[in-house]
Design a protein around this motif. Sequence first.
Motif, mmCIF file in Angstrom:
data_model
loop_
_atom_site.group_PDB
_atom_site.id
_atom_site.type_symbol
_atom_site.label_atom_id
_atom_site.label_comp_id
_atom_site.label_asym_id
_atom_site.label_seq_id
_atom_site.Cartn_x
_atom_site.Cartn_y
_atom_site.Cartn_z
ATOM 1 N N MET A 1 -23.808 -3.761 -22.354
ATOM 2 C CA MET A 1 -24.304 -4.506 -21.199
ATOM 3 C C MET A 1 -25.437 -5.411 -21.644
ATOM 4 S SD MET A 1 -26.676 -4.967 -18.614
ATOM 5 C CE MET A 1 -27.753 -3.542 -18.619
ATOM 6 N N VAL A 2 -25.383 -6.638 -21.189
ATOM 7 C CA VAL A 2 -26.442 -7.602 -21.480
ATOM 8 C C VAL A 2 -27.353 -7.768 -20.269
ATOM 9 C CG1 VAL A 2 -26.928 -10.007 -22.051
ATOM 10 C CG2 VAL A 2 -24.991 -8.839 -23.121
ATOM 11 N N GLY B 1 -29.630 -9.202 -5.463
ATOM 12 C CA GLY B 1 -30.320 -10.047 -6.425
ATOM 13 C C GLY B 1 -31.205 -9.306 -7.409
ATOM 14 N N SER B 2 -31.161 -7.987 -7.382
ATOM 15 C CA SER B 2 -31.935 -7.224 -8.364
ATOM 16 C C SER B 2 -31.261 -7.336 -9.725
ATOM 17 C CB SER B 2 -32.025 -5.758 -7.950
ATOM 18 O OG SER B 2 -32.752 -5.618 -6.756
ATOM 19 N N THR B 3 -32.071 -7.534 -10.740
ATOM 20 C CA THR B 3 -31.540 -7.761 -12.079
ATOM 21 C C THR B 3 -31.928 -6.650 -13.039
ATOM 22 O OG1 THR B 3 -33.451 -9.121 -12.651
ATOM 23 C CG2 THR B 3 -31.507 -10.256 -11.805
ATOM 24 N N ASN B 4 -31.111 -6.507 -14.062
ATOM 25 C CA ASN B 4 -31.357 -5.519 -15.107
ATOM 26 C C ASN B 4 -30.924 -6.127 -16.430
ATOM 27 O OD1 ASN B 4 -32.049 -2.944 -16.168
ATOM 28 N ND2 ASN B 4 -29.888 -2.412 -16.244
ATOM 29 N N TYR B 5 -31.719 -5.911 -17.466
ATOM 30 C CA TYR B 5 -31.444 -6.522 -18.756
ATOM 31 C C TYR B 5 -31.487 -5.485 -19.870
ATOM 32 C CZ TYR B 5 -32.379 -10.925 -16.369
ATOM 33 O OH TYR B 5 -32.352 -11.986 -15.498
ATOM 34 N N ALA B 6 -30.677 -5.706 -20.873
ATOM 35 C CA ALA B 6 -30.796 -4.918 -22.093
ATOM 36 C C ALA B 6 -32.140 -5.245 -22.737
ATOM 37 C CB ALA B 6 -29.662 -5.251 -23.051
ATOM 38 N N ASP B 7 -32.735 -4.264 -23.372
ATOM 39 C CA ASP B 7 -34.040 -4.474 -24.005
ATOM 40 C C ASP B 7 -33.982 -5.609 -25.021
ATOM 41 O OD1 ASP B 7 -34.945 -0.931 -24.126
ATOM 42 O OD2 ASP B 7 -35.106 -2.422 -22.521
ATOM 43 N N ASN C 1 -34.209 -8.951 -22.942
ATOM 44 C CA ASN C 1 -35.210 -9.081 -21.875
ATOM 45 C C ASN C 1 -36.273 -10.095 -22.266
ATOM 46 O OD1 ASN C 1 -36.265 -8.488 -19.382
ATOM 47 N ND2 ASN C 1 -37.377 -6.679 -20.075
ATOM 48 N N GLY C 2 -36.505 -11.031 -21.367
ATOM 49 C CA GLY C 2 -37.477 -12.078 -21.632
ATOM 50 C C GLY C 2 -36.874 -13.331 -22.229
ATOM 51 N N ARG C 3 -35.646 -13.240 -22.702
ATOM 52 C CA ARG C 3 -34.973 -14.418 -23.286
ATOM 53 C C ARG C 3 -33.780 -14.869 -22.440
ATOM 54 N NH1 ARG C 3 -32.389 -13.879 -27.995
ATOM 55 N NH2 ARG C 3 -32.028 -11.634 -27.800
ATOM 56 N N PHE C 4 -33.115 -13.917 -21.803
ATOM 57 C CA PHE C 4 -31.924 -14.214 -20.997
ATOM 58 C C PHE C 4 -32.251 -14.065 -19.513
ATOM 59 C CE2 PHE C 4 -28.416 -12.919 -24.272
ATOM 60 C CZ PHE C 4 -29.023 -13.725 -25.222
#
Length: 115
Positions: A47-48, A55-61, A64-67
């Motif tokens: 998962m990326v 609209g809640s978002t979740n990012y791979a570590d 995070n901060g770039r995508f």
Amino acid sequence: QVQLVESGGGLVQAGGSLRLSCAASGLSFSICTMGWYRQAPGKQREMVASITTEGSTNYADTVNGRFTISRDNAKKMVYLEMNNLKPEDAASYYCNARFRSATYWGQGTQVTVSS
């Protein structure tokens, strides 16, 4: 028939940016959690980023901060803005739609990052 069609992949130099798009059809887009996954050769799909109906978002570590993931319910589109790309970001990127027990996948778009 559910269709998820990705676009926007390509070749980019390290440090560059790409914007992936996913066009959805055949499903109630606004009630689906949408996500982007990626798979590099010889590795498992991971998962990326994901975005809920609210609209809640979740990012791979690792991203995070770039995508940044976003969605447009009116257009049935989900996007992945990728900045400061690194060679390790190179992979096939897949759009994913989830609602309860149903999961749908696109065919993928290739991202290549040259160092």
